[in-house]
Design an enzyme around this catalytic site. Structure first.
Site, PDB file in Angstrom:
ATOM      1  N   LYS A 140       0.878  -1.021   0.201  1.00 53.82           N
ATOM      2  CA  LYS A 140      -0.032  -0.244  -0.273  1.00 53.82           C
ATOM      3  C   LYS A 140       1.296   1.307  -0.077  1.00 53.82           C
ATOM      4  O   LYS A 140       0.726   2.127  -1.307  1.00 53.82           O
ATOM      5  CB  LYS A 140      -1.187  -0.151   1.382  1.00 53.82           C
ATOM      6  CG  LYS A 140      -1.373   1.553   1.923  1.00 53.82           C
ATOM      7  CD  LYS A 140      -2.489   1.594   1.999  1.00 53.82           C
ATOM      8  CE  LYS A 140      -1.838   1.478   4.454  1.00 53.82           C
ATOM      9  NZ  LYS A 140      -0.858   2.831   4.514  1.00 53.82           N
ATOM     10  N   ASN A 141       1.786   1.499   0.729  1.00 55.83           N
ATOM     11  CA  ASN A 141       2.591   2.284   1.208  1.00 55.83           C
ATOM     12  C   ASN A 141       3.988   2.650   0.053  1.00 55.83           C
ATOM     13  O   ASN A 141       4.024   3.760  -0.099  1.00 55.83           O
ATOM     14  CB  ASN A 141       3.281   2.446   2.413  1.00 55.83           C
ATOM     15  CG  ASN A 141       2.378   2.403   3.356  1.00 55.83           C
ATOM     16  OD1 ASN A 141       1.310   2.353   3.106  1.00 55.83           O
ATOM     17  ND2 ASN A 141       2.819   1.983   4.602  1.00 55.83           N
ATOM     18  N   CYS A 190      -4.246  11.457  12.403  1.00 56.22           N
ATOM     19  CA  CYS A 190      -4.794  10.984  12.949  1.00 56.22           C
ATOM     20  C   CYS A 190      -4.967  10.473  14.291  1.00 56.22           C
ATOM     21  O   CYS A 190      -3.990  10.637  14.652  1.00 56.22           O
ATOM     22  CB  CYS A 190      -4.701   9.351  11.426  1.00 56.22           C
ATOM     23  SG  CYS A 190      -3.200   9.440  11.951  1.00 56.22           S
ATOM     24  N   ARG A 233       0.587  14.084  13.015  1.00 57.62           N
ATOM     25  CA  ARG A 233       1.309  14.230  11.610  1.00 57.62           C
ATOM     26  C   ARG A 233       1.276  15.520  10.335  1.00 57.62           C
ATOM     27  O   ARG A 233       0.510  15.756   9.513  1.00 57.62           O
ATOM     28  CB  ARG A 233       0.524  13.442  10.861  1.00 57.62           C
ATOM     29  CG  ARG A 233      -0.004  12.134  11.958  1.00 57.62           C
ATOM     30  CD  ARG A 233       0.988  10.874  11.462  1.00 57.62           C
ATOM     31  NE  ARG A 233       1.522  10.304  10.301  1.00 57.62           N
ATOM     32  CZ  ARG A 233       0.471   9.616   9.464  1.00 57.62           C
ATOM     33  NH1 ARG A 233      -0.780   9.106   9.982  1.00 57.62           N
ATOM     34  NH2 ARG A 233       0.354   9.308   8.626  1.00 57.62           N
ATOM     35  N   PRO A 234       1.946  16.141  11.253  1.00 55.81           N
ATOM     36  CA  PRO A 234       2.323  17.350  10.608  1.00 55.81           C
ATOM     37  C   PRO A 234       3.543  17.437   8.917  1.00 55.81           C
ATOM     38  O   PRO A 234       3.959  16.648   9.124  1.00 55.81           O
ATOM     39  CB  PRO A 234       3.382  18.102  11.693  1.00 55.81           C
ATOM     40  CG  PRO A 234       4.338  16.974  12.048  1.00 55.81           C
ATOM     41  CD  PRO A 234       3.183  15.880  11.792  1.00 55.81           C
ATOM     42  N   LEU A 288       8.011  19.617   6.697  1.00 53.51           N
ATOM     43  CA  LEU A 288       9.079  19.044   6.935  1.00 53.51           C
ATOM     44  C   LEU A 288       8.807  18.875   4.802  1.00 53.51           C
ATOM     45  O   LEU A 288       9.683  19.687   4.167  1.00 53.51           O
ATOM     46  CB  LEU A 288       9.540  17.833   6.364  1.00 53.51           C
ATOM     47  CG  LEU A 288      10.419  17.505   8.245  1.00 53.51           C
ATOM     48  CD1 LEU A 288      10.746  16.383   8.582  1.00 53.51           C
ATOM     49  CD2 LEU A 288      11.404  18.376   8.087  1.00 53.51           C
ATOM     50  N   ASP A 304       5.070   0.349  11.757  1.00 53.81           N
ATOM     51  CA  ASP A 304       3.836  -0.414  10.932  1.00 53.81           C
ATOM     52  C   ASP A 304       3.712  -2.092  11.887  1.00 53.81           C
ATOM     53  O   ASP A 304       2.815  -2.276  11.377  1.00 53.81           O
ATOM     54  CB  ASP A 304       4.180  -0.231  10.203  1.00 53.81           C
ATOM     55  CG  ASP A 304       2.585   1.014   8.899  1.00 53.81           C
ATOM     56  OD1 ASP A 304       3.782   1.254   8.142  1.00 53.81           O
ATOM     57  OD2 ASP A 304       3.486   2.084  10.554  1.00 53.81           O
ATOM     58  N   ILE A 357       8.885   6.378  16.734  1.00 50.56           N
ATOM     59  CA  ILE A 357       7.989   7.574  15.455  1.00 50.56           C
ATOM     60  C   ILE A 357       6.879   8.340  15.432  1.00 50.56           C
ATOM     61  O   ILE A 357       6.822   9.824  15.193  1.00 50.56           O
ATOM     62  CB  ILE A 357       7.604   6.476  14.132  1.00 50.56           C
ATOM     63  CG1 ILE A 357       9.362   5.442  14.172  1.00 50.56           C
ATOM     64  CG2 ILE A 357       7.691   7.352  13.203  1.00 50.56           C
ATOM     65  CD1 ILE A 357      10.298   6.616  13.751  1.00 50.56           C
ATOM     66  N   ARG A 363      -8.373  -0.421   4.639  1.00 49.49           N
ATOM     67  CA  ARG A 363      -7.242   0.152   4.229  1.00 49.49           C
ATOM     68  C   ARG A 363      -5.930   0.106   3.648  1.00 49.49           C
ATOM     69  O   ARG A 363      -5.618   0.399   2.803  1.00 49.49           O
ATOM     70  CB  ARG A 363      -6.827   1.183   5.197  1.00 49.49           C
ATOM     71  CG  ARG A 363      -8.448   2.647   5.150  1.00 49.49           C
ATOM     72  CD  ARG A 363      -8.311   3.457   6.048  1.00 49.49           C
ATOM     73  NE  ARG A 363      -6.733   3.966   5.807  1.00 49.49           N
ATOM     74  CZ  ARG A 363      -5.144   4.374   6.355  1.00 49.49           C
ATOM     75  NH1 ARG A 363      -6.018   5.278   7.424  1.00 49.49           N
ATOM     76  NH2 ARG A 363      -4.956   5.362   5.472  1.00 49.49           N
TER      77      ARG A 363
HETATM   78  C1  EPZ Z   1       4.529   6.523   6.396  1.00 54.42           C
HETATM   79  O1  EPZ Z   1       3.673   7.908   7.035  1.00 54.42           O
HETATM   80  C2  EPZ Z   1       3.760   5.707   6.368  1.00 54.42           C
HETATM   81  N1  EPZ Z   1       2.535   6.157   5.236  1.00 54.42           N
HETATM   82  C3  EPZ Z   1       3.192   5.133   8.156  1.00 54.42           C
HETATM   83  O2  EPZ Z   1       2.220   3.766   7.407  1.00 54.42           O
HETATM   84  C4  EPZ Z   1       4.429   4.867   8.392  1.00 54.42           C
HETATM   85  O3  EPZ Z   1       3.791   4.549   9.444  1.00 54.42           O
HETATM   86  C5  EPZ Z   1       5.510   6.080   8.647  1.00 54.42           C
HETATM   87  O4  EPZ Z   1       5.869   6.189   7.086  1.00 54.42           O
HETATM   88  C6  EPZ Z   1       7.100   5.773   8.849  1.00 54.42           C
HETATM   89  O5  EPZ Z   1       7.112   4.665   8.657  1.00 54.42           O
HETATM   90  C7  EPZ Z   1       2.260   5.866   4.294  1.00 54.42           C
HETATM   91  O6  EPZ Z   1       3.130   5.580   3.237  1.00 54.42           O
HETATM   92  C8  EPZ Z   1       0.964   6.382   3.102  1.00 54.42           C
HETATM   93  P1  EPZ Z   1       7.004   9.959   7.994  1.00 54.42           P
HETATM   94  P2  EPZ Z   1       4.486   9.232   6.735  1.00 54.42           P
HETATM   95  O7  EPZ Z   1       6.598  11.577   7.416  1.00 54.42           O
HETATM   96  O8  EPZ Z   1       4.954   9.397   5.440  1.00 54.42           O
HETATM   97  C9  EPZ Z   1       6.877  13.506  12.041  1.00 54.42           C
HETATM   98  C10 EPZ Z   1       0.635   2.719   8.075  1.00 54.42           C
HETATM   99  O9  EPZ Z   1       0.118   1.781   8.955  1.00 54.42           O
HETATM  100  N2  EPZ Z   1       6.953  13.875  10.460  1.00 54.42           N
HETATM  101  O10 EPZ Z   1       7.839   8.793   8.974  1.00 54.42           O
HETATM  102  O11 EPZ Z   1       3.166  10.316   7.401  1.00 54.42           O
HETATM  103  C11 EPZ Z   1       5.564  12.916  11.959  1.00 54.42           C
HETATM  104  O12 EPZ Z   1       5.246  13.527  12.670  1.00 54.42           O
HETATM  105  C12 EPZ Z   1       1.120   4.215   7.992  1.00 54.42           C
HETATM  106  O13 EPZ Z   1       0.988   2.175   6.915  1.00 54.42           O
HETATM  107  C13 EPZ Z   1       7.216  15.532  11.207  1.00 54.42           C
HETATM  108  O14 EPZ Z   1       7.033  15.637  12.049  1.00 54.42           O
HETATM  109  O15 EPZ Z   1       5.372   9.064   7.848  1.00 54.42           O
HETATM  110  C14 EPZ Z   1       6.284  10.887  12.797  1.00 54.42           C
HETATM  111  O16 EPZ Z   1       6.480  11.585  13.793  1.00 54.42           O
HETATM  112  C15 EPZ Z   1       0.942   4.427   9.581  1.00 54.42           C
HETATM  113  N3  EPZ Z   1       6.967  16.542   9.564  1.00 54.42           N
HETATM  114  C16 EPZ Z   1       7.436  11.172  11.922  1.00 54.42           C
HETATM  115  O17 EPZ Z   1       7.449  12.098  10.979  1.00 54.42           O
HETATM  116  C17 EPZ Z   1       6.799  16.024   8.467  1.00 54.42           C
HETATM  117  O18 EPZ Z   1       6.696  16.965   7.503  1.00 54.42           O
HETATM  118  C18 EPZ Z   1       7.310  10.247  10.646  1.00 54.42           C
HETATM  119  O19 EPZ Z   1       6.472  10.260   9.775  1.00 54.42           O
HETATM  120  C19 EPZ Z   1       6.385  14.653   8.500  1.00 54.42           C
HETATM  121  C20 EPZ Z   1       6.660  13.867   9.164  1.00 54.42           C
END
Ligand code: EPZ
Length: 417
Positions: free
Chosen positions: A22-23, A118, A123-124, A127, A306, A328, A398
């Site tokens: 999915k991801n 969520c 989830r900001p 970045l 995950d 995370i 999902r």
């Molecule tokens: C991806 O989410 C995945 N989703 C998530 O899978 C997965 O848990 C996550 O990566 C971590 O591996 C998809 O790929 C669709 P991140 P993403 O940006 O991109 C912080 C599932 O169960 N952050 O790596 O949103 C954030 O708050 C889902 O399949 C910022 O601070 O994850 C978090 O604490 C859940 N600023 C950390 O980084 C930003 O601009 C990791 O987020 C972006 C993120």
């Protein structure tokens, strides 16, 4: 609202075929906007999230053909226009934000609702926006909307404060058609980021350092439509590995990439689980006595966040004390109260959960609070005495294709009501 009814205690056997990730598929579908051409995604997982993002592309003018029999998704983005993006769909799924990068690349602008948080965290997207600004994009945030525009995208050097998966992917998609070279430092190394980069390179992009924390993107003039088969879903693999161990069974999992599941194999081996790899299959034998372990979720190649709820379900069934530290997301222990209702003994202390495993588990009614929490409750139900009802299973749909059919084929007693 549909729910799963699971009767615990069944031993599993046989084989399960893993779907594509999915991801990986979500950013790849967004990236088809960059081609202005026809793309075909083979072995596409037919998931709720995939239908949300294809619906979103349709509102922008894309022509979508979904072949449920062949698991094939055809996307023609020739007629995609830069119109306002349906906020309802963006708020429905955070992954919709992946279209920001491609829209800026192709049209030089985009206006869309900021994705909400969520259950697992705020989830900001700061970045993502930091990367866009570095590429010369003007960003204006007003009333929960982000408006991005630029007359020309210029390659730049970007350091990510955190190796964010989504930010890395959005910045790659915003820079593939930029003028000059972009370097992303401290980039996410997740396999899904590499899969997106391989898809873009097949379309004609020039990305190097794939799979490392330093990615270089040399802008090109044009990308073309391609046919692509995404990687297997390493989190679905991990989920079924745990299903085998928690039910003290031996099963064969088809569709694995050993590199992608190394941290999961390492921790289960530490617990005493026997595993054998054959080509792209893995045999998991969960019939031996297990030892407790400590887990700390980290960016790839660390233990994946995950998989945290799923391995917690398993550690609840292992005699002794285990500690899981979630580094995370700030709120990814929503499954703990639900597991406690089934008999778990878990204490939360800040970002750590202390699990006193080996307690008896009895079935009861529990609620899926997010995608992986739902999967973890299903796993715990396999080991619980009696019947468990898992509600709000739209979360599970999902991210897992027909999880109940795959478990039924392995001999589990699970029904969708
Ligand atoms: C991806 O989410 C995945 N989703 C998530 O899978 C997965 O848990 C996550 O990566 C971590 O591996 C998809 O790929 C669709 P991140 P993403 O940006 O991109 C912080 C599932 O169960 N952050 O790596 O949103 C954030 O708050 C889902 O399949 C910022 O601070 O994850 C978090 O604490 C859940 N600023 C950390 O980084 C930003 O601009 C990791 O987020 C972006 C993120």
């Amino acid at each position: 609202m549909s729910k799963f009814i699971i009767k615990g205690g069944e031993t599993l056997s046989g084989e399960v075929n893993i779907s594509s990730a999915k991801n990986a598929v979500l950013p790849i579908i967004a990236a088809t906007i960059l081609s202005g051409d026809k793309c075909v995604i083979e072995n596409c997982p037919m998931l709720l999230d995939v239908f949300v993002i294809t619906d979103l592309l349709k509102t922008l003018g894309a022509k979508i053909n979904i072949d449920l029999l062949e698991n094939k998704l055809e996307i023609d983005t020739s007629y995609v226009k830069c119109t306002d993006i349906d906020s309802e769909l963006v708020r429905k799924m955070r992954g919709s934000f992946f279209i920001a990068g491609p829209m800026i690349s192709r049209f030089g602008k985009v206006k869309m609702a900021l994705p909400g948080g969520c259950n697992i965290g705020t989830r900001p997207v700061d970045l993502h926006l930091k990367g866009f600004k570095a590429l010369g994009v003007n960003i204006n945030i007003d009333h929960g909307f982000v408006e991005a525009s630029t007359s020309k995208l210029l390659g730049s050097k970007i350091y990510l404060d955190f190796p964010s998966v989504g930010a890395t992917e959005n910045i790659i998609m915003a820079s593939v058609l930029a003028e000059g070279e972009t370097i992303i430092e401290n980039a996410a190394e997740e396999p899904e980021v590499a899969d997106l980069s391989n898809f873009l390179n097949k379309m004609g992009a020039n990305i190097s350092g794939i799979g490392t924390d330093r990615i270089t993107i040399k802008g090109v003039k044009k990308l073309k439509g391609v046919t692509y088969r995404p990687i297997y879903d390493r989190i679905e693999v991990g989920t079924f590995m745990i299903a085998a161990v928690i039910s003290k069974s031996l099963i064969k999992i088809n569709g694995i990439n050993e590199e992608h599941i190394k941290p999961i194999i390492a921790k289960l081996a530490e617990m005493g689980v026997c595993m054998e790899k054959y080509d792209n299959s893995l045999i998991v034998d969960g019939r031996r006595k297990l030892k407790p372990v400590d887990i700390k979720t980290m960016p790839y190649p660390g233990f994946p966040t995950d998989m945290q709820p799923q391995i917690m379900a398993l550690l609840c069934c292992v005699d002794g004390t285990s500690v899981i530290t979630e580094t995370i997301f700030e709120n990814r222990f929503m499954h703990v109260p639900e597991m406690t209702r089934m008999g778990a003994n878990i204490k939360i202390d800040g970002r750590s959960a202390i699990i006193h495993g080996g307690t008896e588990f009895t079935g009861c009614s529990v609620k899926a609070t997010d995608l992986r929490a739902g999967a973890a409750l299903i796993l715990l139900a396999l080991a619980a005495e009696g019947e468990t009802e898992v509600t709000d299973i739209y979360h599970v749909d999902r991210g897992y294709v027909s999880i109940e059919k795959k478990l039924q084929n392995l001999g589990a007693d699970i029904k969708r009501m």
